[in-house]
Design a protein around this motif. Structure first.
Motif, PDB file in Angstrom:
ATOM      1  N   THR A   1      -4.898   3.401  -0.244  1.00  0.00           N
ATOM      2  CA  THR A   1      -3.998   2.284   0.053  1.00  0.00           C
ATOM      3  C   THR A   1      -2.592   2.551  -0.474  1.00  0.00           C
ATOM      4  OG1 THR A   1      -5.875   0.763  -0.081  1.00  0.00           O
ATOM      5  CG2 THR A   1      -3.675  -0.197  -0.203  1.00  0.00           C
TER       6      THR A   1
ATOM      7  N   ALA B   1      -0.666   4.992   1.589  1.00  0.00           N
ATOM      8  CA  ALA B   1      -0.225   4.379   2.851  1.00  0.00           C
ATOM      9  C   ALA B   1       0.957   3.435   2.644  1.00  0.00           C
ATOM     10  CB  ALA B   1      -1.388   3.623   3.492  1.00  0.00           C
TER      11      ALA B   1
ATOM     12  N   GLN C   1      -1.561  -0.645   9.626  1.00  0.00           N
ATOM     13  CA  GLN C   1      -1.349   0.756   9.267  1.00  0.00           C
ATOM     14  C   GLN C   1      -2.186   1.140   8.050  1.00  0.00           C
ATOM     15  OE1 GLN C   1       2.781   1.868   8.641  1.00  0.00           O
ATOM     16  NE2 GLN C   1       2.171   3.508   7.252  1.00  0.00           N
ATOM     17  N   VAL C   2      -2.230   0.260   7.054  1.00  0.00           N
ATOM     18  CA  VAL C   2      -3.021   0.542   5.853  1.00  0.00           C
ATOM     19  C   VAL C   2      -4.500   0.607   6.191  1.00  0.00           C
ATOM     20  CG1 VAL C   2      -3.713  -0.353   3.602  1.00  0.00           C
ATOM     21  CG2 VAL C   2      -1.320  -0.470   4.296  1.00  0.00           C
TER      22      VAL C   2
ATOM     23  N   SER D   1      -5.426   3.741   7.753  1.00  0.00           N
ATOM     24  CA  SER D   1      -5.400   4.831   6.791  1.00  0.00           C
ATOM     25  C   SER D   1      -6.690   4.898   5.984  1.00  0.00           C
ATOM     26  CB  SER D   1      -4.200   4.663   5.851  1.00  0.00           C
ATOM     27  OG  SER D   1      -4.171   5.681   4.882  1.00  0.00           O
TER      28      SER D   1
END
Length: 328
Positions: A110, A113, A173-174, A177
């Motif tokens: 996390t 990202a 997006q996180v 990831s």
């Protein structure tokens, strides 16, 4: 960051409960309803006045947060890295070694990202190791070597604020990831579920600390959508009794530790406990039948599990985490 001038502010809603009275400020931003409860009318009127002054000055409101652009919350003032370290320290004493290790893995992915830029001056593996093994390990952080300290200082300077979670695109997006392995392939279903569960607990902690107003993670089935898996085992991949007996006999005849390993693998094969449960068994946990008994069944008492997590994740330096693991 999407903003709008479509803002409507309503009268304070007063709710008189059995134990206390709550005063709630209500407003809409781009037709999305927002509510903020307060324990006193003075606090509620003060917050409502701030919203009115912002609209009077022609200030835009952030659609994702419902607040004026100039409003600096705790989430905007605190970096994600600093918050993640604070969370680890707050939960450390409450968790077992395996949970500590899993939290560190999730927070590492996390945090990477949520960096403003990629750490081109450091090897990616070195950054991951610095975060996982040192930054998110309360016991080891103060003893980090110089090269690790340099990496962590860079991460702290380049970490986005917690308010990044208020941007839905950044949240997506996180999540992409943490759902992706280092080789670019999708992580296993159980791994993705575990990461989402850990992040949800982190978000609840942020809400309690008033760093975030609401949980930004998606709710419902789509938040943990994974492909369906089956627990069925192909019988062709199983050992038949003759093969198992031959392998166990070979193990027993090994010169170093053969008898001990024979007992371990025989327990796994014939009784079906998990390896960490079998390792935790003691002699007194096995009840053998009497030699002259007609019924030759024995009884095993499985009372705990000691998974091997590494001594850096336990308090006493034991590589195995004793006892049941609590929620992350």
């Amino acid at each position: 960051m999407e903003t709008t001038y479509d803002v409507k502010i309503y009268k304070i809603l007063t709710y008189k409960g059995a134990k206390k009275t709550t005063y709630t400020v209500r407003w809409t931003v781009a037709d999305k309803r927002w509510r903020e409860p307060f324990n006193t009318v003075a606090l509620a009127e003060g917050f409502r006045s701030e919203l009115i002054r912002a609209t009077g000055k022609g200030e835009a409101f952030v659609v994702a947060t419902g607040l004026p652009v100039s409003h600096r919350s705790k989430s905007a003032a605190m970096s994600w890295y600093k918050f993640a370290v604070e969370y680890v320290d707050a939960r450390w004493s409450q968790l077992g070694g395996n949970s500590r290790k899993n939290i560190a893995k999730t927070l590492t992915a996390t945090t990477i990202a949520l960096l403003r830029t990629k750490p081109t001056q450091f090897a990616p593996a070195a950054v991951r190791t610095a975060l996982r093994e040192w930054a998110f390990n309360t016991n080891r952080r103060q003893d980090a070597p110089r090269d690790v300290v340099d990496i962590l200082r860079w991460v702290e300077r380049n970490s986005l604020p917690v308010s990044a979670w208020e941007d839905p695109e950044k949240v997506d997006q996180v999540l992409r990831s943490i759902d992706t392995r280092l080789d670019g392939k999708q992580a296993a279903a159980w791994s993705r579920k575990r990461n989402r569960r850990i992040l949800n607990v982190v978000m609840k902690y942020a809400i309690r600390r008033r760093v975030l107003r609401a949980n930004p993670l998606p709710k419902g089935k789509e938040s943990t959508a994974v492909e369906k898996t089956t627990n069925a085992v192909d019988k062709r991949s199983l050992l038949n009794p003759e093969q198992a007996a031959a392998i166990l006999d070979w193990i027993r005849r090994r010169p170093r530790g053969g008898k001990r390993l024979h007992a371990f693998f025989a327990t796994l094969y014939y009784c079906g406990p998990r390896p960490e449960e079998a390792v935790a068994m003691r002699v007194e946990d096995v009840i053998l039948p009497a030699p002259d008994a007609d019924d030759q069944w024995c009884e095993l008492l499985i009372h705990t599990a000691t998974p091997e997590v590494g001594k850096q994740w336990t308090d006493g330096g034991d590589p195995r985490a004793a006892g049941p693991e609590g929620p992350c």
